[in-house]
Design a protein around this motif. Structure first.
Motif, PDB file in Angstrom:
ATOM      1  N   SER A  37      65.757  21.794  56.897  1.00  0.00           N
ATOM      2  CA  SER A  37      65.316  20.374  56.812  1.00  0.00           C
ATOM      3  C   SER A  37      66.060  19.816  55.416  1.00  0.00           C
ATOM      4  O   SER A  37      66.478  18.706  55.529  1.00  0.00           O
ATOM      5  N   ASN A  40      69.754  19.063  55.436  1.00  0.00           N
ATOM      6  CA  ASN A  40      69.816  17.693  56.288  1.00  0.00           C
ATOM      7  C   ASN A  40      69.435  16.451  55.681  1.00  0.00           C
ATOM      8  O   ASN A  40      70.122  15.592  55.776  1.00  0.00           O
ATOM      9  N   LEU A  41      68.306  16.612  54.767  1.00  0.00           N
ATOM     10  CA  LEU A  41      67.901  15.426  54.015  1.00  0.00           C
ATOM     11  C   LEU A  41      69.032  15.228  53.014  1.00  0.00           C
ATOM     12  O   LEU A  41      69.456  13.924  52.860  1.00  0.00           O
ATOM     13  N   PHE A  44      71.948  13.531  54.683  1.00  0.00           N
ATOM     14  CA  PHE A  44      71.587  12.000  55.194  1.00  0.00           C
ATOM     15  C   PHE A  44      71.630  11.239  53.529  1.00  0.00           C
ATOM     16  O   PHE A  44      72.120  10.071  53.884  1.00  0.00           O
ATOM     17  N   CYS A  45      71.119  11.690  52.695  1.00  0.00           N
ATOM     18  CA  CYS A  45      71.162  10.933  51.519  1.00  0.00           C
ATOM     19  C   CYS A  45      72.352  10.540  50.940  1.00  0.00           C
ATOM     20  O   CYS A  45      72.767   9.316  50.639  1.00  0.00           O
ATOM     21  N   TRP A 182      63.003  16.540  59.484  1.00  0.00           N
ATOM     22  CA  TRP A 182      64.421  16.845  58.923  1.00  0.00           C
ATOM     23  C   TRP A 182      65.422  17.714  59.444  1.00  0.00           C
ATOM     24  O   TRP A 182      66.414  17.795  59.472  1.00  0.00           O
ATOM     25  N   ARG A 195      63.145  11.560  63.923  1.00  0.00           N
ATOM     26  CA  ARG A 195      63.771  12.198  63.083  1.00  0.00           C
ATOM     27  C   ARG A 195      64.564  11.027  61.920  1.00  0.00           C
ATOM     28  O   ARG A 195      64.430  11.409  60.748  1.00  0.00           O
ATOM     29  N   GLU A 196      64.983   9.993  62.515  1.00  0.00           N
ATOM     30  CA  GLU A 196      65.470   8.916  61.707  1.00  0.00           C
ATOM     31  C   GLU A 196      64.354   8.700  60.486  1.00  0.00           C
ATOM     32  O   GLU A 196      64.640   8.168  59.396  1.00  0.00           O
ATOM     33  N   LEU A 199      63.847  11.131  57.994  1.00  0.00           N
ATOM     34  CA  LEU A 199      65.018  11.210  56.897  1.00  0.00           C
ATOM     35  C   LEU A 199      64.958   9.946  55.978  1.00  0.00           C
ATOM     36  O   LEU A 199      65.070  10.032  54.978  1.00  0.00           O
ATOM     37  N   LYS A 200      64.571   8.728  56.359  1.00  0.00           N
ATOM     38  CA  LYS A 200      64.568   7.465  55.959  1.00  0.00           C
ATOM     39  C   LYS A 200      63.585   7.656  54.736  1.00  0.00           C
ATOM     40  O   LYS A 200      63.638   7.384  53.663  1.00  0.00           O
ATOM     41  N   GLY A 202      61.986  10.343  53.594  1.00  0.00           N
ATOM     42  CA  GLY A 202      62.790  11.432  52.565  1.00  0.00           C
ATOM     43  C   GLY A 202      63.719  10.739  51.675  1.00  0.00           C
ATOM     44  O   GLY A 202      63.831  11.111  50.421  1.00  0.00           O
TER      45      GLY A 202
END
Length: 212
Positions: A37, A40-41, A44-45, A182, A195-196, A199-200, A202
């Motif tokens: 998790s 992956n975060l 994404f960031c 995540w 999931r999106e 993540l957003k 996060g």
């Protein structure tokens, strides 16, 4: 975060100011849950909000001086949490010096983590973070507050916080399970949009921790 950055500059073991870590705690709870998790975060960031986070996520213990090397610490699990007196003092010093702790209940840690938060800040109340707070406004907009990612007890998702001089220093997310959202897609088979959304949210938390 300015106080923490000052401490970082004085540290001989300086890490990048944007490194993040997972909290390795005692008590029997699975601090190691959701292994994909936070990496992956971080990815994404880096791809969406211009961060430069090391995607090889470190672990740090609550009583360690290394805690001060990270402006953002993530904590999760399903069960018991026990902090030693030294852990409590170190976590309090970290959070009052500009650090940020995000605790995401993976289901089952609520009664234990509330007890330990009260030990860290006996003079403060864990209060609901209002949906007007900036953590819900950017970089991604969540006008209704914390999103629901996984269903457990048919309860609304909540965000609780400890504030010091107006700054949110500890965020406790409950009945949302952001960390599950995540994880790699095949772990929970969540739809892409779920999931999106996780993540957003996060990314908003990371952005707030890095810039406040």
């Amino acid at each position: 975060m300015k106080k923490l950055l000052t401490l970082l500059l004085l540290s001989p073991a300086l890490l990048l100011a944007q490194d993040i870590a997972v909290l390795k705690y005692s008590g029997g709870g699975d601090w190691y849950g959701n292994p994909t998790s936070v990496p992956n975060l971080a990815k994404f960031c880096n791809q969406n909000i211009n961060t430069k986070i090391n995607t090889k996520i470190a672990t740090v213990e609550p009583g360690s001086p290394d805690l001060f090397s990270y402006p953002f610490i993530h904590m999760t699990g399903h069960g018991n949490v026990v902090f030693s007196d030294n852990d409590i003092t170190n976590l309090r010093n970290y959070l009052t010096s500009g650090g940020f702790l995000h605790i995401d209940d993976n289901y089952g840690m609520d009664q234990y983590i509330r007890r330990e938060i009260k030990r860290i800040f006996p003079d403060k109340e864990l209060i609901a973070v209002p949906i007007t707070h900036e953590i819900f406004k950017g970089p991604f907009n969540f006008p209704n507050g914390m999103p629901k990612i996984h269903e457990h007890d048919n309860k609304q998702p909540d965000a609780f916080g400890i504030f010091i001089e107006g700054r949110l220093v500890l965020l406790y997310t409950h009945e949302t399970d952001l960390g599950d959202g995540w994880e790699d897609p095949e772990v929970h088979n969540d739809p892409k949009e779920v999931r999106e959304k996780a993540l957003k949210m996060g990314a908003n938390i990371v952005n707030y921790a890095f810039n406040n």
